[in-house]
Design an enzyme around this catalytic site. Structure first.
Site, PDB file in Angstrom:
ATOM      1  N   HIS A  34     -20.091  69.559  54.753  1.00  0.00           N
ATOM      2  CA  HIS A  34     -19.727  70.625  55.009  1.00  0.00           C
ATOM      3  C   HIS A  34     -18.908  70.973  54.142  1.00  0.00           C
ATOM      4  CE1 HIS A  34     -16.152  69.686  55.650  1.00  0.00           C
ATOM      5  NE2 HIS A  34     -16.440  68.701  56.510  1.00  0.00           N
ATOM      6  N   GLY A  36     -16.499  72.004  53.007  1.00  0.00           N
ATOM      7  CA  GLY A  36     -14.910  71.230  52.526  1.00  0.00           C
ATOM      8  C   GLY A  36     -15.701  69.918  51.887  1.00  0.00           C
ATOM      9  N   HIS A  37     -16.943  69.273  52.044  1.00  0.00           N
ATOM     10  CA  HIS A  37     -17.375  68.415  51.388  1.00  0.00           C
ATOM     11  C   HIS A  37     -17.689  69.069  50.097  1.00  0.00           C
ATOM     12  CE1 HIS A  37     -17.710  66.242  55.517  1.00  0.00           C
ATOM     13  NE2 HIS A  37     -16.932  65.405  54.457  1.00  0.00           N
ATOM     14  N   GLY A 147     -10.191  65.034  50.955  1.00  0.00           N
ATOM     15  CA  GLY A 147      -9.742  66.983  51.083  1.00  0.00           C
ATOM     16  C   GLY A 147      -8.175  66.001  51.943  1.00  0.00           C
ATOM     17  N   GLN A 148      -7.598  67.153  51.854  1.00  0.00           N
ATOM     18  CA  GLN A 148      -6.031  67.046  52.488  1.00  0.00           C
ATOM     19  C   GLN A 148      -6.182  67.388  54.086  1.00  0.00           C
ATOM     20  OE1 GLN A 148      -3.000  70.719  50.929  1.00  0.00           O
ATOM     21  NE2 GLN A 148      -2.822  70.007  53.475  1.00  0.00           N
ATOM     22  N   GLN A 153      -5.114  59.331  55.132  1.00  0.00           N
ATOM     23  CA  GLN A 153      -6.106  59.226  54.636  1.00  0.00           C
ATOM     24  C   GLN A 153      -6.112  58.802  53.623  1.00  0.00           C
ATOM     25  OE1 GLN A 153     -10.475  58.857  56.111  1.00  0.00           O
ATOM     26  NE2 GLN A 153     -10.362  60.488  54.200  1.00  0.00           N
TER      27      GLN A 153
HETATM   28  O1  PAF Z   1     -13.631  60.671  55.010  1.00  0.00           O
HETATM   29  C1  PAF Z   1     -14.432  60.074  55.127  1.00  0.00           C
HETATM   30  O2  PAF Z   1     -15.136  60.791  55.472  1.00  0.00           O
HETATM   31  C2  PAF Z   1     -14.792  58.727  55.125  1.00  0.00           C
HETATM   32  O3  PAF Z   1     -12.936  58.218  56.304  1.00  0.00           O
HETATM   33  C3  PAF Z   1     -14.320  57.759  53.826  1.00  0.00           C
HETATM   34  C4  PAF Z   1     -13.607  58.003  53.572  1.00  0.00           C
HETATM   35  C5  PAF Z   1     -16.375  57.775  53.510  1.00  0.00           C
HETATM   36  C6  PAF Z   1     -14.756  56.567  54.264  1.00  0.00           C
HETATM   37  O4  PAF Z   1     -15.919  55.861  55.288  1.00  0.00           O
END
Ligand code: PAF
Length: 283
Positions: A34, A36-37, A147-148, A153
């Site tokens: 989306h 965001g990505h 992303g924030q 993570q």
């Molecule tokens: O944020 C994500 O989409 C996942 O956790 C990632 C970093 C691709 C690892 O599978």
């Protein structure tokens, strides 16, 4: 755009790019892309001369009963978006390529992953650290973009890079929101129209928290109570957690001090959504 799921081929292509002095930018994803990505991809394109995106739905970061099976899969649409964005390489490995049948080595972060989502999703960050460590070893990027929205993570992955001496820089980019401020997420596609409206209470509660802090409120408990009131005014909503923590070490605060992360995870019906804001408090 080269599309490959073959680890040796991907390594070869990237080695050749590096030989040509390309700066390798990397955006790991699980697909269902989306805006965001795509904001991460856009930044990678701006800053790097060779951009790699991976799509891999990583089973080790999903616990039993979580949404691995129903996670949206739209490879054709994703490929189209990435081709249009002009990336150089799409790494799309099969599960057997990433995890051999008797795979037995995992990467575990032991401090930042204890609270927030880590408390409710045991093993989740172990799966994330393991797969991202593997992806870093395969792609060997110069810069990786996260992303924030998944702030915990991103912070854990920064720690992974520091503590395991990966030679790359991690950049955390802002949350992308819809016009009505719902944070973009692949999981938003699970929401019914009514649930989608209820989901707006997440950002409303974060905005209220921000406003209370701006007015001088420094007691996290009072702020959290107000946020709960806003979210629980919607039926069919269940709060998993709302926390106010130090944005650097994710430790809970008894008094608001800068910079703070206000993070939440809430079930809207069966769909678990997360959101957060970072606030730089003065004084
Ligand atoms: O944020 C994500 O989409 C996942 O956790 C990632 C970093 C691709 C690892 O599978």
């Amino acid at each position: 755009m080269i599309v490959s799921g073959n680890i040796s081929k991907v390594r070869k292509v990237i080695k050749e790019a590096k030989r040509r002095n390309k700066l390798v930018g990397f955006v790991p994803t699980m697909g269902a892309l989306h805006a965001g990505h795509m904001s991460l991809v856009k930044r990678a394109k701006k800053e790097c001369s060779f951009v790699v995106v991976s799509i891999f739905l990583n089973p080790t970061q999903f616990g039993p009963g979580q949404d691995l099976r129903r996670y949206p899969k739209c490879f054709a649409k994703d490929t189209h978006l990435l081709r249009r964005a002009g990336i150089d390489l799409l790494f799309y490995p099969r599960q057997e390529a990433m995890y051999q049948r008797n795979h037995s080595v995992y990467v575990q972060e032991d401090s930042l992953s204890k609270g927030l989502c880590g408390k409710f999703r045991p093993g989740h960050f172990r799966g994330v650290c393991t797969v991202v460590g593997k992806l870093f070893n395969i792609v060997e990027p110069d810069i990786a973009y996260f992303g924030q929205k998944d702030y915990q993570q991103a912070l854990i992955l920064k720690r992974l890079v520091r503590d395991l001496n990966f030679s790359l820089k991690i950049k955390i980019l802002p949350i992308i929101r819809e016009k009505d401020k719902l944070a973009l997420s692949s999981r938003n596609s699970y929401l019914s129209p009514g649930e989608r409206t209820d989901a707006l209470s997440l950002y409303s509660s974060l905005r209220e928290a921000k406003s209370l802090i701006k007015k001088g409120e420094r007691n996290p408990r009072k702020i959290i109570n107000e946020m709960k009131r806003i979210i629980l005014s919607k039926k069919g909503v269940k709060i998993e957690y709302i926390k106010i923590v130090d944005a650097q070490n994710l430790k809970e605060l008894d008094k608001i001090r800068a910079p703070v992360l206000i993070a939440l995870a809430v079930y809207i019906g069966k769909t678990r959504l997360i959101d957060n804001v970072i606030i730089n408090v003065k004084g």
